[in-house]
Scaffold this motif. Structure first.
Motif, PDB file in Angstrom:
ATOM      1  N   MET A  46      -8.973  84.495  11.909  1.00 26.28           N
ATOM      2  CA  MET A  46      -7.651  84.444  11.317  1.00 26.28           C
ATOM      3  C   MET A  46      -7.376  85.683  10.459  1.00 26.28           C
ATOM      4  SD  MET A  46      -5.977  81.892  12.370  1.00 26.28           S
ATOM      5  CE  MET A  46      -6.158  80.289  13.169  1.00 26.28           C
ATOM      6  N   GLY A  50      -4.441  88.158  11.039  1.00 22.78           N
ATOM      7  CA  GLY A  50      -3.521  88.456   9.940  1.00 22.78           C
ATOM      8  C   GLY A  50      -3.331  89.935   9.735  1.00 22.78           C
ATOM      9  N   SER A  82      -1.744  79.494  16.631  1.00 23.37           N
ATOM     10  CA  SER A  82      -2.672  79.130  15.560  1.00 23.37           C
ATOM     11  C   SER A  82      -3.346  77.793  15.866  1.00 23.37           C
ATOM     12  CB  SER A  82      -1.919  79.045  14.229  1.00 23.37           C
ATOM     13  OG  SER A  82      -2.743  78.543  13.208  1.00 23.37           O
ATOM     14  N   SER A  86      -7.435  77.246  16.464  1.00 22.88           N
ATOM     15  CA  SER A  86      -8.135  76.320  15.572  1.00 22.88           C
ATOM     16  C   SER A  86      -8.813  75.197  16.349  1.00 22.88           C
ATOM     17  CB  SER A  86      -7.146  75.732  14.558  1.00 22.88           C
ATOM     18  OG  SER A  86      -6.500  76.749  13.818  1.00 22.88           O
ATOM     19  N   TYR A 216       2.310  84.821   6.618  1.00 22.92           N
ATOM     20  CA  TYR A 216       1.287  84.512   7.623  1.00 22.92           C
ATOM     21  C   TYR A 216       0.485  83.273   7.226  1.00 22.92           C
ATOM     22  CZ  TYR A 216      -3.005  85.001  10.335  1.00 22.92           C
ATOM     23  OH  TYR A 216      -4.079  84.770  11.151  1.00 22.92           O
ATOM     24  N   LEU A 217       0.058  83.210   5.969  1.00 23.40           N
ATOM     25  CA  LEU A 217      -0.674  82.034   5.495  1.00 23.40           C
ATOM     26  C   LEU A 217       0.200  80.782   5.533  1.00 23.40           C
ATOM     27  CD1 LEU A 217      -2.644  83.511   2.454  1.00 23.40           C
ATOM     28  CD2 LEU A 217      -3.563  82.819   4.679  1.00 23.40           C
ATOM     29  N   ILE A 220       0.124  79.573   9.072  1.00 23.09           N
ATOM     30  CA  ILE A 220      -1.177  78.961   9.384  1.00 23.09           C
ATOM     31  C   ILE A 220      -1.247  77.550   8.806  1.00 23.09           C
ATOM     32  CG2 ILE A 220      -3.666  79.114   9.038  1.00 23.09           C
ATOM     33  CD1 ILE A 220      -2.550  81.155  10.997  1.00 23.09           C
ATOM     34  N   THR A 221      -0.884  77.400   7.540  1.00 22.07           N
ATOM     35  CA  THR A 221      -0.973  76.080   6.904  1.00 22.07           C
ATOM     36  C   THR A 221       0.016  75.091   7.520  1.00 22.07           C
ATOM     37  OG1 THR A 221       0.527  76.893   5.166  1.00 22.07           O
ATOM     38  CG2 THR A 221      -1.841  76.977   4.718  1.00 22.07           C
ATOM     39  N   SER A 223       1.034  75.129  10.635  1.00 22.13           N
ATOM     40  CA  SER A 223       0.508  74.765  11.958  1.00 22.13           C
ATOM     41  C   SER A 223      -0.613  73.745  11.834  1.00 22.13           C
ATOM     42  CB  SER A 223       0.009  76.016  12.686  1.00 22.13           C
ATOM     43  OG  SER A 223      -1.088  76.613  11.990  1.00 22.13           O
ATOM     44  N   TRP A 224      -1.521  73.942  10.885  1.00 25.36           N
ATOM     45  CA  TRP A 224      -2.613  72.980  10.700  1.00 25.36           C
ATOM     46  C   TRP A 224      -2.082  71.620  10.243  1.00 25.36           C
ATOM     47  CZ3 TRP A 224      -6.396  76.725   7.722  1.00 25.36           C
ATOM     48  CH2 TRP A 224      -6.953  77.616   8.641  1.00 25.36           C
TER      49      TRP A 224
END
Length: 533
Positions: A46, A50, A82, A86, A216-217, A220-221, A223-224
């Motif tokens: 990641m 990034g 993402s 993961s 970007y973060l 990611i968060t 998507s999770w």
């Protein structure tokens, strides 16, 4: 002044450290998560991705026109990418065999769930535009879109409440109703589709590495979290026992369920089962409130606090990483995040009113020609919507009233409304709902002290400026009347169930639990013996 700032800064640092250590001590699981973390390879992947995204965005911001492919669908593609990375790392790490085609089915399920949630959002936007036409206010851009969505959910809940009274919350009634609304306003629907999914997203010229990494973060968060929401059943106790159970009951009964406090957002969440038959959509509709709140916070950061785009993205990213946000997004899907979005919408309308209220030309227009101030009407409607989502948000009603009077009459107006509000809360025993009445010693005496203080302050305000005082009264009345519009249907429903006018019965309706009174047990026993004969 310098000493005051130093003391304030020291207190802020101390308080942050105190809360952090206290939270860390009470949530030891975070220590174990760090101690036994096993996904450093995923973290490295990641990080590399990034760095590539950061380099690419820095190049794109130098272009005169943003590329056509950089749009909402691209952002959704990043979320899918993402999720793919993961899940693949997880499967490799655990040697878990999901079978042929199962991973593809997972992605297709996520896409279908997202599309279903987006369709509900689209309907809400179109309905909101219809309501906004009745009370237009000078807003534009993202602020307008968010307020229209909030108003749209208000209208959607009203429609579901009406059809629910007749037991018609079924797909062959709700779906055609929504399609008719989309057909009547198809231009607005297509415009929203184009702007949210297809239209190119411009890259701010002043964005830097901090803003790009924050964004970007955030992707990611999100998507999770979205992947964790796609479950066949909720995992949290509150969601299992109430917040996801109630929409399931609405779907089973095809209408409103007796008892319970007003459950506005449960009506929205029930669409996941009514229209799509998927609990995943139901849970995603709960999480949608968090996503809308992130957009609202970004809009407030940029347009109200005038923050740099980089710090705005950083603030939104930090907010999304708060443990309480993660808990209510993943572990226990409730209605609080959706409620937060409605409250932020109220704040945006109030700020818009402040910005135009103290403009001389706009002020004269409002005070002489408008009998119904559109800002007060919209804030009243959304405050009533919030109250129907969770009764504990009654404080919003009094907070908005106090803010209105503070804007008009300063500190004296604020204190006057505060004292009168405390009198009303204690007189109606609204603090009994939260169980705080037993801790409010001398409440019966304090309520009359508050009333006297409020009347004295109100008289002073009237004496100072009668015109402005009457204007404040008119605005408050408009706000209060429109607040009651979304609330009265629930009070009527609960009265029809209980046939009593006490506050608790009007707010909670008929209890589904058996009555603990001996008289009721005796009556039921006699009925049982008669039926047995």
């Amino acid at each position: 002044m310098l000493i005051y700032r130093i003391i304030s800064a020291c207190f802020i640092i101390f308080w942050i450290a105190f809360i952090l250590m206290d939270y860390w001590e009470k949530h030891i699981i975070y220590a174990y998560n760090f101690l036994y973390f096993q996904y450093y390879d995923l973290l490295g992947m990641m990080a590399v991705l990034g760095a590539g995204v950061t380099f690419g965005v820095l190049q794109l911001k130098n272009l005169k026109k943003p590329p056509r492919w950089l749009n909402g669908l691209t952002m959704f593609g990043l979320v899918l990418f993402s999720i793919t990375i993961s899940v693949q790392f997880y499967l490799t790490k655990t040697n878990f065999d999901v079978g042929d085609g199962s991973f593809l089915n997972l992605l297709l399920m996520f896409i279908s769930t997202s599309a279903a949630t987006y369709s509900i959002l689209l309907v809400a936007y179109v309905i909101g535009e219809l309501i906004w036409m009745l009370f237009p206010i000078p807003i534009k851009g993202l602020t307008k879109d968010l307020i229209l969505i909030a108003l749209g959910f208000l209208g959607m809940i009203a429609l579901l409440f009406i059809v629910g009274l007749f037991g018609l919350i079924v797909w062959y009634v709700v779906a055609p109703l929504f399609l008719i609304i989309l057909g009547l306003r198809y231009k607005s629907a297509l415009d929203f589709l184009k702007r949210s999914l297809i239209k190119s997203v411009g890259v701010p010229k002043n964005i830097n590495t901090l803003g790009i990494l924050s964004f970007y973060l955030l992707i990611i968060t999100i998507s999770w979290t979205s992947l964790q929401v796609n479950l066949p059943f909720p995992r949290g106790w509150d969601a299992l026992s109430l917040y996801a159970a109630l929409p399931s009951l609405i779907n089973d009964y095809n209408g409103l369920v007796s008892g319970f406090q007003p459950y506005n957002w449960s009506l929205v969440m029930s669409l996941g089962l009514v229209l799509f038959g998927k609990i995943e959509v139901l849970l995603m509709l709960s999480y949608m409130g968090c996503l809308l709140s992130l957009f609202a916070l970004f809009d407030l950061s940029r347009n109200v606090f005038k923050m740099d785009v980089n710090f705005s993205l950083l603030a939104v990213m930090i907010f999304n990483l708060l443990p309480t946000i993660g808990f209510q997004s993943i572990h226990d899907q409730k209605v609080d995040l959706s409620l937060l979005f409605i409250m932020l919408s109220i704040v945006m309308i109030f700020i818009n009113w402040i910005q135009h209220n103290f403009n001389k030309e706009e002020k004269e227009k409002i005070t002489t020609t408008a009998l119904i101030n559109p800002h007060m009407a919209l804030m009243g409607l959304l405050t009533g919507l919030a109250f129907g989502i969770k009764l504990t948000t009654l404080f919003i009603f009094f907070s908005v009233l106090a803010a209105i009077w503070y804007a008009l009459k300063g500190q004296l107006g604020f204190i006057a409304v505060f004292t009168v509000s405390i009198f009303g809360i204690l007189l109606l025993k609204l603090d009994e709902q939260s169980g705080l009445r037993v801790y409010h010693l001398g409440a019966s005496t304090i309520q009359w002290i508050m009333l006297v203080a409020g009347l004295v302050l109100t008289a002073l305000l009237f004496q100072k400026n009668r015109i402005e005082f009457l204007r404040g009264i008119r605005l408050s009345v408009v706000f209060g009347l429109f607040f009651l519009l979304p609330v009265i249907p629930w009070l009527g429903k609960n009265f029809a169930e209980t046939k009593t006018l006490d506050t608790k019965s009007l707010l909670t309706g008929k209890s589904n639990a058996p009555s603990p009174r001996i008289r009721d047990f005796t009556k039921r026993h006699q009925q049982y013996k008669q039926n047995k004969k």
